[in-house]
Structures are given as structure tokens and as C-alpha cells.
Design a protein around this motif. Structure first.
Motif, mmCIF file in Angstrom:
data_model
loop_
_atom_site.group_PDB
_atom_site.id
_atom_site.type_symbol
_atom_site.label_atom_id
_atom_site.label_comp_id
_atom_site.label_asym_id
_atom_site.label_seq_id
_atom_site.Cartn_x
_atom_site.Cartn_y
_atom_site.Cartn_z
ATOM 1 N N SER A 108 62.307 55.960 22.141
ATOM 2 C CA SER A 108 61.651 55.505 20.909
ATOM 3 C C SER A 108 61.103 54.094 21.084
ATOM 4 O O SER A 108 61.440 53.380 22.031
ATOM 5 N N TYR A 109 60.267 53.684 20.146
ATOM 6 C CA TYR A 109 59.784 52.302 20.163
ATOM 7 C C TYR A 109 60.970 51.332 20.181
ATOM 8 O O TYR A 109 60.959 50.340 20.911
ATOM 9 N N ASP A 138 61.359 64.231 16.786
ATOM 10 C CA ASP A 138 61.664 62.797 16.737
ATOM 11 C C ASP A 138 61.758 62.297 15.293
ATOM 12 O O ASP A 138 61.377 61.173 14.986
ATOM 13 N N CYS A 139 62.286 63.143 14.411
ATOM 14 C CA CYS A 139 62.273 62.848 12.973
ATOM 15 C C CYS A 139 63.279 61.781 12.578
ATOM 16 O O CYS A 139 63.133 61.134 11.558
ATOM 17 N N TRP A 170 66.551 62.190 11.654
ATOM 18 C CA TRP A 170 67.472 62.537 10.558
ATOM 19 C C TRP A 170 68.724 63.215 11.118
ATOM 20 O O TRP A 170 69.281 64.118 10.502
ATOM 21 N N LEU A 174 61.200 50.716 12.960
ATOM 22 C CA LEU A 174 62.506 51.236 12.586
ATOM 23 C C LEU A 174 62.306 52.545 11.831
ATOM 24 O O LEU A 174 61.420 52.646 10.983
ATOM 25 N N HIS A 175 63.124 53.496 12.108
ATOM 26 C CA HIS A 175 63.129 54.858 11.588
ATOM 27 C C HIS A 175 62.318 55.822 12.431
ATOM 28 O O HIS A 175 62.414 57.033 12.254
ATOM 29 N N ILE A 176 61.555 55.346 13.383
ATOM 30 C CA ILE A 176 60.742 56.273 14.180
ATOM 31 C C ILE A 176 61.501 56.693 15.439
ATOM 32 O O ILE A 176 61.963 55.853 16.207
ATOM 33 N N TYR A 216 69.901 53.784 15.717
ATOM 34 C CA TYR A 216 69.402 53.669 14.341
ATOM 35 C C TYR A 216 70.506 54.094 13.386
ATOM 36 O O TYR A 216 71.118 55.149 13.585
ATOM 37 N N ALA A 274 69.595 53.949 6.202
ATOM 38 C CA ALA A 274 69.491 52.808 5.289
ATOM 39 C C ALA A 274 70.723 52.646 4.405
ATOM 40 O O ALA A 274 70.891 51.602 3.767
ATOM 41 N N VAL A 275 71.564 53.644 4.382
ATOM 42 C CA VAL A 275 72.844 53.538 3.670
ATOM 43 C C VAL A 275 73.623 52.297 4.121
ATOM 44 O O VAL A 275 74.375 51.707 3.349
ATOM 45 N N ASN A 289 72.280 49.418 5.143
ATOM 46 C CA ASN A 289 71.514 48.164 5.065
ATOM 47 C C ASN A 289 72.336 47.021 4.493
ATOM 48 O O ASN A 289 72.148 45.860 4.853
ATOM 49 N N TRP A 301 62.471 45.143 7.106
ATOM 50 C CA TRP A 301 63.320 46.232 7.611
ATOM 51 C C TRP A 301 62.690 46.978 8.775
ATOM 52 O O TRP A 301 63.356 47.326 9.754
ATOM 53 N N ARG A 302 61.398 47.207 8.725
ATOM 54 C CA ARG A 302 60.748 47.975 9.805
ATOM 55 C C ARG A 302 60.795 47.216 11.130
ATOM 56 O O ARG A 302 60.587 47.811 12.187
#
Lengths: 549, 220
Positions: free
Chosen positions: A135-136, A166-167, A169, A307-309, A337, A340-341, A343, A365-366
Motif C-alpha cells: 500500500s501507499y 485492497d478495500c 475492511w 490512510l485507509h487505502i 492500519y 477510525a474507532v 482515532n 488524518w489521511r
């Protein structure tokens, strides 16, 4: 009414339960699996942070000084884990406690476990990532490591990359059937051999069976699928051999509650609880320096902000896994990763997790990069008086109060400090990022890797299990989950838990045979049924001999 | 009698957690539920002020006292924390006056110990300045605080309201412009409500692997 009986009763259906369930069923035993959580199909897994979604299958269990994230569904932790599949480094198996006592059994070394690791890697199967899979976020960690003079590896994962989107989740289960959980290999293979899996069955007590020919009776309740605090029924199963794999937060509590009925349990049950030395930090990346110092960009205008990707774990540095380095200075630094729970746990300057500056941090955040250092802790946690039912006091679906206490020792703190220093050296170099560990104010230390609360070893003084996972003084009662792992691992534990469960199977089969269950065990592939030959077959024969087969 | 003596901590904890389970049945973020009015303005103000101390936002009007106005943009209150906490579906609801009273008792003790004059037209916690609220809240989270577990769970819910719109389906919350998700820049899903990232990697080797890496990709 005649009593319900089975040959092998397995409590829990994660890595530790599913693997023995398959092998014993394939060997010819009648196998029943009791799982506290529900059974979800692939299409039922959601992309949703709403609390009617993932709390169906994940529990956050808050103890004193530690909070644990654990799976609660058929497939257990394998459904909600992040699929990183690493073998523990060799030095881990040689770790000793402060008194100089060896913590792992003398029979267990990395070389001894390697055939079992390979067995699991092929069975899941595990995929080696290439850089286009990273991932990035993993790329930023890798580039930062490289710039600081360190190596960094793509992490092997139990993911079918052809199906993966690459979702990111994974905590919610895999909607695309790409993550290789127990739902896709060992459990269906066990069922194909006649094993019965009963979801929403929470075990309360283990006691001697009064049915002739059966050794243990297991009392359970059934749970309302919409509210796990509501029992809907109760029952008892009698079994000849019992495999306990309720997880490192479940197994010790169940044994503690059953101690009186069982005539006592080893004193190490519920002691030596480890959070795998997990230490999470959040790095706020300077986007301009990601571009100027690392030479990275996603587009003409965006360097990172990713973030998230992508998959949650894709890159890790092994540079601090030097076997010759002192204990409490060794760790893996891994990109990860967290949903967000979590954060709330990120900190600003002055160790602040709330307030104005924290809100401004949320606006960036990103540009966060979360990293996990898996260090060497001292397994200093312990479990207190068990609750009346279950393995913790369930407050709601997804949330409970546990009896575990964790007060970090100086050794554990040293490991965290070493990791913090290294992480800053890599990521704060020339102002690339600002790095701070998660706050301990809100949840204590947080781990998704609970271990060692019912650990195996050679010495009864410091271990609850024999070197072949059998509870001391209780023949025919095996523990095969994360609680059996003696120490923190400096890597994600799932592959080691699975390899140890594989290794225990010939010993469990030997007991089955001694107790009159007609079994023919041989290591085999759950996906094809093909019998394994070579090193793992030899290792299985050696285990069987030590187990008295 | 200490101010906390009439509060059953166990019941409060159970209520807080049950609230988490019941979140999905809540209505929209923007409209406070009818039970918020039933709760009374003082407890609501106190709970808003607590949430605003953790995730501060701008005042809703010039007369807003619960929100201290310490930060621009929406905070936990705008993200729906009170609608979430006061929903009639939540078992937590009967416990909220007690929690608010506990916070106000702590605020009163804090003010007395520091010779802070509290205004009489608002709850004690709301009467504190943002800096004082911040100092008091930091005290509530110290290891020796008897009620720490309550504040920890309450803080968890405040964070969930802002960071995850926990009372909504995530895709819906994003479509509706949930203030917290917008603030953090949470990315939107595809049209079918699922996330996919075909572009997810810089796509090139960015570091040397460790020389002792095994064939399966593990450390030696």
C-alpha cells in the motif's frame, strides 16, 4: 434422554480450534465444535463502522491496564485479523525469564517448528507480496526505512490477491472472499469429514463426565444472535478428548471457573498474560517531505494522503530482530492500519489525546501513518476472579469488561522505549514526520495479539501445558490457541498459533487412540486432502512417539 | 456522603456499553431525540461540554455555553454525540442524569479547590472555562480516579460519534456529510456502498529486503 456425546469436542473455531477439528475429523473421529459467536457467510460481511456491523464478530474487551481486540464468530480471529503471516524469528524460541529459565520447551525451536509453519503456509495459503501489492502507507514506511539506512520487506499475507480489492475492511471480515480465513479452508474441510460446528454456543464449565467411556463434560449455553447477553438455552456435551481453543482471553477464564470441578488446574493458568509487546504509534507525515525526501507521489498534487487505502499490513522492517542483541531490544516495525474507532488514542504534543490540537490532528488524518512495533514483553499480565458466566462480563455486542490486569514491567517498558526511539529515528529524520505512541489513558495498552495465558513449557512452575499442549494433570485436555504460546513473538502471532496447533494434532490423535477412538492421523492439506510427506510427516511421527503412540 | 455514592458504577458501565450496542437504531445525526428534552437542559449541557472538551467545536450561537468555542469547525456535539447518547432506544438514557451529576459534582469540587467562582445560571461543568474543563478532564483519566472506567467508556463513545458516525451506516453518513467523517476526510465508497482501491500502491521497490529473509518472506 441419552446424553450427547462426541469423540473430540473443540471449544472455539479460530486457528487453534479449526486446525485440530479438521485433522481429527479427517482422522476418523467424531468432532463437534462449539463457537461462542455467530456464523457469517462472505456476503454478510460489511463495509460499515456502524456498531450494528463489526461488533457482531469482534469484541473489544477492556481490562485493567490492557484492552484486547478479539474475534467472536465462526472462524474466530482468522475472520477479523489482518492476514500478516510471519514465522517467529529463531531467537524467540530461546527466550528466558528473569530467573534464567527457558520459556519454550526444549523440543521447540524455530527449526523444529519450520515444517509446521510450511504446512500452514501451504494450507491457508500464504502469498508473498510484491511491491505493487504494498500500500501507499507501506511504501512510505519502506522508503523511510531505506532513507534511514534500514531494510524493509513486503509482508507475506494469507490473501488471495486475485480476489482482493485492497478495500481495507479486514476487521469486518472479507466481503470479497479474498482473505484466507478458517472459513475457506480448515473449517469446510472439517465439515466435509463430518465435523459439526455449532455457532452461538458459549461454554461455561468443564467437569469430569459421568458417562462411562467419556472423560469430560462441557456445559454450555446458547446465545441470542441479536443480543449475546441473552441466553436462549443450555446443554451438556460429553467427550473423550477435549480441545480448548477459546482464545487467550477465553481459555484461562474457562479453566479458572472449572478448577474446582476439575480438582484443580495448574497454577500457571491465567498467569503470564502477554499482549505480544504490541506498541502502536501514529506518524503524522509531512506531505511535502514525503515528496522531497522520499521522492514519492500518488499524483501531480498528492504525495501520500492515503490512510485507509490498501491492505492494512503490507510492509515491515526486520532490522531490529538481531538474535545477538539483548532481550527487550528486539522487535519488528510494521506498517498497519487501524480503523477510525481508534482515532481517540492518537496523541499530540504533551501526550494529549483530546482537545484543540488533537482535533487539528484529526483534520490531517489521511496523512497519518500508523506503525506497530511488536516487542518482547515479560508476559506480566494475569487474570483475576472469573465472572459468573462467559470469559468476560459482556456489556453489549462488541464490548466487555475482562478480569485481566497488565501493569507493564521495566523490561516491557524498555522494549517499548527501544521501539519508540527507533521509530522516531526512521520517520522523524529531517522532519519527515512527527511520531507519537498511542495514549494509555483511555484503554491502557491495546493489543490484538493476546498470548501466553495458559502456556506450554517444560516446567510446571511457569507453564500450564506440557510441551505437547496437554493441560498438566488433566490427560486428554489440550489447549491449542494463542494462550499456549509461551512468549511474545516479535511478529504477528497467527502463523505461530496455527503451526503449534498443527504440531499438537498428532499428540491429540495419540490420546484419541489411547481412549478408544479409532483414528488414523497423517498430516494433510485441508484444501485437497492430500497427505503430506517429507519433513512434516517425520515431525508428526516424532510428536506421536513422544505422545506415547 | 461523597457525590458518587448514589451512583451504581456497574449499572453505569452496563448502560454505556448497552448504548454502543443499540446505536444503529438511532435516527439522524442532526435532530436531537425527544428524550433529550426529557433529560433536561442541564444534563444535556453538561454532557455536551464534556464531549466538547474532548473534540471541541465552534459555538452554535452566540449564547451557546455548553460548547466553549475553543476550535473552529464542528466538534463532537455537531457530530451527534447527544442525539446518540439520548436516544430513547438506549438503555443508557436513564443513567445520563447520574453521569452528568457526577461530572458536575467533580466540577464543583474542582472549582472550590481552586477558588473559581462558578456562574449560577448553568451547570457547574459548563461554568468552567475550556482550560479548566480540560484540566479537570485530564484529572478524571488519571489511574487513581475511582470512576475512570466510566469516563473511558464515555470518551470512547464521544470518539465514535465524531470519527466513525457510529450511529449510522458509514456510507449513509458520508452521503449525508457527517461532520466528523468530513473533517477527517474519510474516503467515499463505490456506488454499491463498498470500498475498492484499484490504485493503492506506489508500485515500485522502495527498500532492500532484509538479507536473511526466508523463502516464504519471514525473518530468519
Amino acid at each position: 434422554m441419552s446424553p450427547q456425546t462426541t469423540d473430540v469436542l473443540v471449544i472455539g473455531s479460530g486457528f487453534g480450534g479449526a486446525i485440530p477439528a479438521y485433522h481429527l475429523a479427517a482422522a476418523g473421529a467424531r468432532v463437534t465444535v462449539l463457537e461462542r459467536g455467530p456464523r457469517l457467510a462472505t456476503e454478510e460481511f460489511t463495509h460499515d463502522l456502524g456498531l450494528g456491523a463489526y461488533p457482531r464478530i469482534v469484541d473489544v474487551i477492556k481490562g485493567d491496564g490492557i484492552s484486547v481486540v478479539a474475534g467472536n464468530c465462526v472462524g474466530g480471529g482468522s475472520v477479523v485479523y489482518f492476514a500478516a503471516s510471519l514465522r517467529a524469528p529463531s531467537f524467540v524460541f530461546d527466550r528466558r525469564d528473569a530467573a534464567g529459565r527457558r520459556l519454550w520447551p526444549a523440543s521447540l525451536s524455530r527449526a523444529a517448528l519450520d515444517p509446521w509453519y510450511e504446512q500452514v503456509e501451504q494450507a491457508l495459503p500464504v502469498t508473498k507480496l510484491d511491491w505493487p501489492d504494498v500500500s501507499y502507507a507501506g511504501g512510505v514506511l519502506a522508503a523511510a526505512c531505506d532513507r534511514a539506512g534500514h531494510t524493509c520487506n513486503p509482508v507475506p499475507v494469507a490473501v488471495d490477491r486475485a480476489r482482493c480489492t485492497d478495500c481495507n475492511w479486514m476487521l469486518s471480515g472479507c466481503r470479497f472472499g479474498a482473505k484466507r480465513s478458517m472459513l475457506l479452508n480448515y473449517l469446510p474441510a472439517a465439515e466435509a469429514h463430518g465435523a459439526e460446528i455449532r455457532p452461538l454456543h458459549e461454554v461455561q464449565l468443564i467437569r469430569p463426565s459421568t458417562v462411562p467411556g467419556y472423560r469430560y463434560a462441557v456445559d454450555h449455553i446458547t446465545l441470542d444472535p441479536s443480543d449475546y447477553t441473552c441466553p436462549t438455552g443450555a446443554g451438556t456435551l460429553h467427550t473423550k478428548v477435549l480441545v480448548l481453543a477459546a482464545g487467550a482471553v477465553g481459555t484461562p477464564v474457562l479453566l479458572q471457573r472449572s478448577a474446582l470441578a476439575l480438582g484443580g488446574v495448574p497454577p500457571a493458568v491465567g498467569g503470564y498474560f502477554s499482549g505480544n509487546g504490541d506498541r502502536v504509534s501514529v506518524a503524522e507525515m509531512d506531505e511535502g517531505k514525503v515528496r522531497s525526501l522520499l521522492g514519492l507521489s500518488r499524483s501531480a498534487t498528492v504525495a501520500y494522503e492515503a490512510l485507509h487505502i490498501g491492505m492494512p499490513i503490507t510492509a515491515a522492517s526486520f532490522d531490529r530482530l538481531d538474535a545477538s542483541a539483548p532481550q527487550f531490544s528486539r522487535f519488528t516495525l510494521q506498517q498497519i492500519y487501524f480503523p477510525a474507532v481508534t482515532n481517540t488514542l492518537a496523541q499530540t504534543a504533551g501526550q494529549r489525546w483530546s482537545g484543540v490540537a488533537k482535533k487539528q490532528m484529526r483534520a490531517r488524518w489521511r496523512s497519518w501513518l500508523t506503525v506497530l512495533a511488536m516487542t518482547e514483553d515479560e508476559a506480566e499480565g494475569s487474570f483475576g476472579v472469573p465472572p459468573l458466566t462467559g470469559s468476560f462480563t459482556r456489556l453489549a455486542n462488541g464490548l466487555g469488561l475482562g478480569t485481566m490486569r497488565f501493569a507493564p514491567t521495566s523490561g516491557t517498558r524498555r522494549g517499548w522505549a527501544e521501539a519508540d526511539t527507533h521509530t522516531r529515528a526512521v520517520l522523524e529524520r529531517d522532519g519527515l514526520a512527527t511520531v507519537r505512541p498511542w495514549s494509555e489513558d483511555v484503554a491502557g495498552t491495546v493489543t490484538a495479539h493476546p498470548l501466553a495465558s495458559c502456556r506450554l513449557g517444560d516446567s510446571a512452575a511457569i507453564s500450564a501445558l506440557t510441551e505437547l499442549n496437554e493441560l498438566r494433570t488433566h490427560p486428554g485436555l489440550f489447549v491449542t490457541d494463542g494462550s499456549a504460546v509461551p512468549t511474545s513473538l516479535t511478529v504477528n502471532p497467527s502463523l505461530t498459533i496455527a503451526a503449534l496447533a498443527e504440531r499438537a494434532c498428532p499428540a491429540i490423535a495419540a490420546r484419541c487412540a489411547q481412549y478408544g477412538v479409532p483414528v488414523r492421523y497423517a498430516p494433510s492439506d485441508p484444501l485437497t486432502g492430500a497427505t503430506r510427506r517429507g519433513e512434516v510427516a517425520e515431525a508428526a511421527r516424532a510428536v506421536a512417539v513422544r505422545a506415547g503412540a | 456522603m461523597p457525590p458518587t455514592a448514589d451512583i451504581d458504577r456497574r449499572a453505569v458501565l452496563r448502560g454505556l456499553a448497552a448504548a454502543v450496542a443499540a446505536l444503529p437504531v438511532l435516527g439522524t445525526v442532526a435532530a436531537p431525540a425527544a428524550s433529550a428534552a426529557a433529560l433536561g437542559s442541564w444534563p444535556v449541557s453538561t454532557l455536551e461540554a464534556f464531549a466538547d472538551t474532548l473534540v471541541p467545536g465552534e459555538r452554535r450561537s452566540s449564547s451557546d455555553r455548553a460548547i466553549a468555542g475553543a476550535a473552529p469547525g464542528p466538534g463532537a456535539v455537531q457530530a451527534g454525540v447527544i442525539a446518540l447518547l439520548t436516544s430513547p432506544e438506549l438503555p443508557l438514557n436513564p443513567l445520563l442524569p447520574g453521569i452528568a451529576a457526577l461530572l458536575d459534582a467533580r466540577a464543583t469540587a474542582f472549582a472550590v479547590s481552586r477558588l473559581i467562582l462558578l456562574p449560577i445560571d448553568r451547570p457547574p461543568f459548563v461554568g468552567l472555562s475550556f482550560d479548566h474543563r480540560t484540566t479537570l478532564v485530564a484529572r478524571l483519566f488519571q489511574a487513581d480516579d475511582l470512576d475512570r472506567a466510566i469516563w473511558q467508556l464515555l470518551a470512547f463513545l464521544v470518539g465514535l460519534a465524531f470519527d466513525t458516525a457510529a450511529h449510522r451506516h458509514t456510507a449513509q453518513a458520508l452521503a449525508e456529510g457527517h461532520p466528523g467523517l468530513v473533517w477527517t476526510g474519510f474516503p467515499p465508497p463505490d456506488a454499491d456502498g463498498l470500498w475498492r482501491y484499484p490504485a493503492h500502491s506506489y508500485g515500485t521497490a522502495l527498500a532492500e529486503p532484509h538479507p536473511a529473509t526466508t523463502p516464504s518472506g519471514s525473518p530468519a
